[in-house]
Design a protein around this motif. Structure first.
Motif, PDB file in Angstrom:
ATOM      1  N   LEU A 154       0.855  -1.180   0.000  1.00  0.00           N
ATOM      2  CA  LEU A 154       0.000   0.000   0.000  1.00  0.00           C
ATOM      3  C   LEU A 154       0.891   1.230   0.000  1.00  0.00           C
ATOM      4  O   LEU A 154       1.879   1.274   0.734  1.00  0.00           O
ATOM      5  CB  LEU A 154      -0.901   0.019   1.235  1.00  0.00           C
ATOM      6  N   ALA A 155       0.552   2.227  -0.801  1.00  0.00           N
ATOM      7  CA  ALA A 155       1.377   3.428  -0.885  1.00  0.00           C
ATOM      8  C   ALA A 155       0.504   4.635  -1.180  1.00  0.00           C
ATOM      9  O   ALA A 155      -0.622   4.504  -1.684  1.00  0.00           O
ATOM     10  CB  ALA A 155       2.438   3.273  -1.978  1.00  0.00           C
ATOM     11  N   GLY A 156       1.042   5.803  -0.853  1.00  0.00           N
ATOM     12  CA  GLY A 156       0.337   7.018  -1.237  1.00  0.00           C
ATOM     13  C   GLY A 156       0.263   7.129  -2.750  1.00  0.00           C
ATOM     14  O   GLY A 156      -0.780   7.429  -3.330  1.00  0.00           O
ATOM     15  N   ARG A 157       1.381   6.845  -3.382  1.00  0.00           N
ATOM     16  CA  ARG A 157       1.480   6.878  -4.841  1.00  0.00           C
ATOM     17  C   ARG A 157       2.304   5.686  -5.297  1.00  0.00           C
ATOM     18  O   ARG A 157       3.305   5.329  -4.657  1.00  0.00           O
ATOM     19  CB  ARG A 157       2.152   8.179  -5.293  1.00  0.00           C
ATOM     20  N   VAL A 158       1.930   5.069  -6.402  1.00  0.00           N
ATOM     21  CA  VAL A 158       2.665   3.936  -6.976  1.00  0.00           C
ATOM     22  C   VAL A 158       3.132   4.310  -8.369  1.00  0.00           C
ATOM     23  O   VAL A 158       2.322   4.661  -9.232  1.00  0.00           O
ATOM     24  CB  VAL A 158       1.788   2.667  -7.047  1.00  0.00           C
ATOM     25  N   SER A 159       4.462   4.258  -8.593  1.00  0.00           N
ATOM     26  CA  SER A 159       4.998   4.528  -9.929  1.00  0.00           C
ATOM     27  C   SER A 159       5.898   3.395 -10.417  1.00  0.00           C
ATOM     28  O   SER A 159       6.503   3.501 -11.480  1.00  0.00           O
ATOM     29  CB  SER A 159       5.770   5.846  -9.941  1.00  0.00           C
ATOM     30  N   THR A 160       6.001   2.334  -9.656  1.00  0.00           N
ATOM     31  CA  THR A 160       6.769   1.156 -10.059  1.00  0.00           C
ATOM     32  C   THR A 160       5.918   0.250 -10.938  1.00  0.00           C
ATOM     33  O   THR A 160       4.747   0.007 -10.625  1.00  0.00           O
ATOM     34  CB  THR A 160       7.240   0.371  -8.822  1.00  0.00           C
ATOM     35  N   GLY A 161       6.482  -0.245 -12.027  1.00  0.00           N
ATOM     36  CA  GLY A 161       5.747  -1.113 -12.923  1.00  0.00           C
ATOM     37  C   GLY A 161       5.431  -2.459 -12.301  1.00  0.00           C
ATOM     38  O   GLY A 161       6.120  -2.922 -11.388  1.00  0.00           O
ATOM     39  N   ARG A 162       4.391  -3.117 -12.810  1.00  0.00           N
ATOM     40  CA  ARG A 162       3.955  -4.398 -12.259  1.00  0.00           C
ATOM     41  C   ARG A 162       5.062  -5.457 -12.355  1.00  0.00           C
ATOM     42  O   ARG A 162       5.290  -6.222 -11.428  1.00  0.00           O
ATOM     43  CB  ARG A 162       2.716  -4.886 -13.000  1.00  0.00           C
ATOM     44  N   ARG A 163       5.719  -5.511 -13.512  1.00  0.00           N
ATOM     45  CA  ARG A 163       6.742  -6.528 -13.705  1.00  0.00           C
ATOM     46  C   ARG A 163       7.908  -6.309 -12.756  1.00  0.00           C
ATOM     47  O   ARG A 163       8.430  -7.261 -12.160  1.00  0.00           O
ATOM     48  CB  ARG A 163       7.224  -6.512 -15.161  1.00  0.00           C
ATOM     49  N   GLY A 223      -9.494   8.571  -6.602  1.00  0.00           N
ATOM     50  CA  GLY A 223      -9.952   9.045  -7.901  1.00  0.00           C
ATOM     51  C   GLY A 223      -8.884   9.408  -8.897  1.00  0.00           C
ATOM     52  O   GLY A 223      -9.201   9.815 -10.018  1.00  0.00           O
ATOM     53  N   GLY A 224      -7.621   9.300  -8.512  1.00  0.00           N
ATOM     54  CA  GLY A 224      -6.554   9.635  -9.441  1.00  0.00           C
ATOM     55  C   GLY A 224      -6.158  11.096  -9.382  1.00  0.00           C
ATOM     56  O   GLY A 224      -6.823  11.922  -8.740  1.00  0.00           O
ATOM     57  N   GLU A 225      -5.061  11.421 -10.046  1.00  0.00           N
ATOM     58  CA  GLU A 225      -4.525  12.778  -9.995  1.00  0.00           C
ATOM     59  C   GLU A 225      -5.495  13.794 -10.576  1.00  0.00           C
ATOM     60  O   GLU A 225      -5.583  14.930 -10.109  1.00  0.00           O
ATOM     61  CB  GLU A 225      -3.182  12.829 -10.727  1.00  0.00           C
ATOM     62  N   GLU A 226      -6.229  13.413 -11.615  1.00  0.00           N
ATOM     63  CA  GLU A 226      -7.120  14.362 -12.277  1.00  0.00           C
ATOM     64  C   GLU A 226      -8.326  14.725 -11.433  1.00  0.00           C
ATOM     65  O   GLU A 226      -8.960  15.762 -11.660  1.00  0.00           O
ATOM     66  CB  GLU A 226      -7.605  13.785 -13.616  1.00  0.00           C
ATOM     67  N   ARG A 227      -8.648  13.911 -10.440  1.00  0.00           N
ATOM     68  CA  ARG A 227      -9.836  14.151  -9.623  1.00  0.00           C
ATOM     69  C   ARG A 227      -9.493  14.490  -8.180  1.00  0.00           C
ATOM     70  O   ARG A 227     -10.266  14.216  -7.260  1.00  0.00           O
ATOM     71  CB  ARG A 227     -10.757  12.930  -9.660  1.00  0.00           C
ATOM     72  N   GLY A 228      -8.332  15.053  -7.974  1.00  0.00           N
ATOM     73  CA  GLY A 228      -7.956  15.483  -6.626  1.00  0.00           C
ATOM     74  C   GLY A 228      -7.422  14.397  -5.745  1.00  0.00           C
ATOM     75  O   GLY A 228      -7.378  14.546  -4.508  1.00  0.00           O
ATOM     76  N   GLY A 229      -6.974  13.280  -6.359  1.00  0.00           N
ATOM     77  CA  GLY A 229      -6.498  12.162  -5.557  1.00  0.00           C
ATOM     78  C   GLY A 229      -5.260  12.464  -4.744  1.00  0.00           C
ATOM     79  O   GLY A 229      -5.096  11.953  -3.629  1.00  0.00           O
ATOM     80  N   VAL A 230      -4.375  13.300  -5.273  1.00  0.00           N
ATOM     81  CA  VAL A 230      -3.148  13.634  -4.537  1.00  0.00           C
ATOM     82  C   VAL A 230      -3.479  14.397  -3.263  1.00  0.00           C
ATOM     83  O   VAL A 230      -2.983  14.093  -2.173  1.00  0.00           O
ATOM     84  CB  VAL A 230      -2.195  14.452  -5.431  1.00  0.00           C
ATOM     85  N   GLU A 231      -4.343  15.401  -3.399  1.00  0.00           N
ATOM     86  CA  GLU A 231      -4.711  16.212  -2.233  1.00  0.00           C
ATOM     87  C   GLU A 231      -5.425  15.361  -1.184  1.00  0.00           C
ATOM     88  O   GLU A 231      -5.176  15.492   0.020  1.00  0.00           O
ATOM     89  CB  GLU A 231      -5.609  17.374  -2.670  1.00  0.00           C
ATOM     90  N   ALA A 232      -6.301  14.472  -1.632  1.00  0.00           N
ATOM     91  CA  ALA A 232      -7.017  13.626  -0.689  1.00  0.00           C
ATOM     92  C   ALA A 232      -6.072  12.640  -0.011  1.00  0.00           C
ATOM     93  O   ALA A 232      -6.184  12.378   1.194  1.00  0.00           O
ATOM     94  CB  ALA A 232      -8.135  12.866  -1.409  1.00  0.00           C
ATOM     95  N   ALA A 233      -5.120  12.080  -0.780  1.00  0.00           N
ATOM     96  CA  ALA A 233      -4.165  11.137  -0.199  1.00  0.00           C
ATOM     97  C   ALA A 233      -3.311  11.794   0.869  1.00  0.00           C
ATOM     98  O   ALA A 233      -2.978  11.169   1.888  1.00  0.00           O
ATOM     99  CB  ALA A 233      -3.281  10.551  -1.292  1.00  0.00           C
TER     100      ALA A 233
END
Length: 378
Positions: free
Chosen positions: A320-329, A347-357
């Motif tokens: 579990l992470a605030g943000r995940v940028s590592t690929g699945r493989r 909701g993702g970055e476009e829907r305010g996900g960063v601020e909510a996280a």
């Protein structure tokens, strides 16, 4: 179902203990009969002392110190019954102690960390374990040595001002470190050397406010500093500037090596202390995590250590992470079964996900804990 919760902190929002508690609360709301074992982790950075205090007990002793700009700050040491003291550099040198405008590794100092080490020695510690990480300094531990009684001087015999830039004029050390026979151990999550393209200044200096010109100046200053340490400290190993771990926390790792100390993996030290191997042997699922799961996570960080150990036992590991940028493989090759992001949950970055996280991380972790229980609990 036996579930092991062993996350790191979510930097800037929740301590490791709070992360684990939030996930556990969500899980228990769905699967009341499962056995949850909570073992918060740290790799040497923020939270190192708190995690070890929970696991080892001992006395937490407050110490008056200074921050990277010499301002009054509060620190503490953990002193255990076996004569070992644990402390963390971020309490004195942490980047989080500085505003964006104050971040200047040419001027910041590790002096406050020296005050913590001194306090540990004065309280009778025979071994002093220093958690390194998250620093806002790049002075090669010059401030640390000054606080211990070994002051860097210029050619005219004048004491140097604080900061990494001043080391461009260092000529000698005055005095000897007062350690009373105590052994120093650097607990770190990096293996960078002090000098060069992969060293403290080049890799971490820009994160602390250094420009390209600053990086070149600081690296040259640390090269001169390393030469002085090799010449003037009897226990200093040769080739100090190239030793693994010397670049940790702006070169504090090199100062500890110069004082006859050693570097150890912070995550390995913590996992031994809390008995993580035994917990892993008896679990059906591992849940770990950190604020940002990225390419650096797989290089000596908490998640990499936990996932690798789980993989070796054939136990699934969820991150579990605030943000995940590592690929699945890439994640799967490190032993990670699944990853979940608070940003995506909200909701993702476009829907305010960063601020909510950032603003509601515990809420998100409770929801993810419940989701995992629905997916995994038998």
């Amino acid at each position: 179902m036996r579930v092991l919760l062993c996350p790191d902190k979510f930097a800037g929002t929740l301590a490791a203990q709070q992360v684990a508690a939030a996930v556990a609360e969500g899980w228990r709301a769905v699967a009341t009969g499962d056995e949850l074992l909570i073992r918060p982790l740290a790799d040497g950075g923020p939270g190192f002392v708190a995690v070890l205090a929970d696991a080892l007990g001992g006395r937490r002793i407050p110490v008056a110190i200074v921050d990277p700009l010499g301002r009054p700050a509060a620190g503490e040491i953990l002193l255990t019954d076996d004569g070992t003291a644990y402390l963390e550099s971020t309490q004195a040198c942490g980047l989080h102690l500085l505003s964006a405008a104050e971040r200047d590794p040419k001027a910041t100092t590790s002096y406050g960390l020296g005050a913590l080490v001194t306090a540990a020695v004065e309280h009778g510690a025979r071994t002093v374990v220093v958690g390194l990480g998250g620093s806002g300094t790049n002075d090669g531990g010059a401030g640390l040595l000054t606080a211990l009684g070994a002051t860097p001087l210029d050619d005219a015999g004048r004491a140097l001002p604080y900061g990494g830039a001043a080391l461009a004029a260092v000529a000698t050390l005055d005095g000897a470190p007062r350690l009373r026979g105590a052994t120093l151990v650097a607990a770190t999550d990096v293996d960078s050397p002090l000098l060069g393209l992969h060293g403290a200044s080049s890799v971490y200096g820009p994160q602390k406010g250094a420009t390209r010109a600053d990086v070149l100046l600081l690296d040259a200053a640390l090269e001169r500093w390393a030469a002085v340490l090799e010449r003037d400290l009897p226990g200093c190993p040769p080739g100090l500037g190239a030793l693994a771990g010397g670049g940790a926390a702006g070169g504090i790792g090199a100062a500890i090596l110069a004082l006859g100390g050693r570097c150890e993996s912070g995550i390995d030290l913590v996992t031994r202390a809390i008995g993580l191997d035994a917990a892993l042997d008896a679990t059906d699922l591992v849940i770990t995590g950190e604020g940002s799961f990225d390419h650096q996570s797989l290089r000596g960080k908490v998640v990499a250590g936990v996932a690798g150990a789980a993989r070796d036992r054939g136990v699934p590991c969820v991150v579990l992470a605030g943000r995940v940028s590592t690929g699945r493989r890439e994640a799967a090759s490190a032993g990670v079964t699944e990853t979940y992001s608070l940003v995506e949950h909200f909701g993702g970055e476009e829907r305010g996900g960063v601020e909510a996280a950032m603003g509601r991380p515990a809420e998100g972790l409770r929801a993810l804990g419940a989701r995992l229980a629905r997916q995994w609990s038998r």
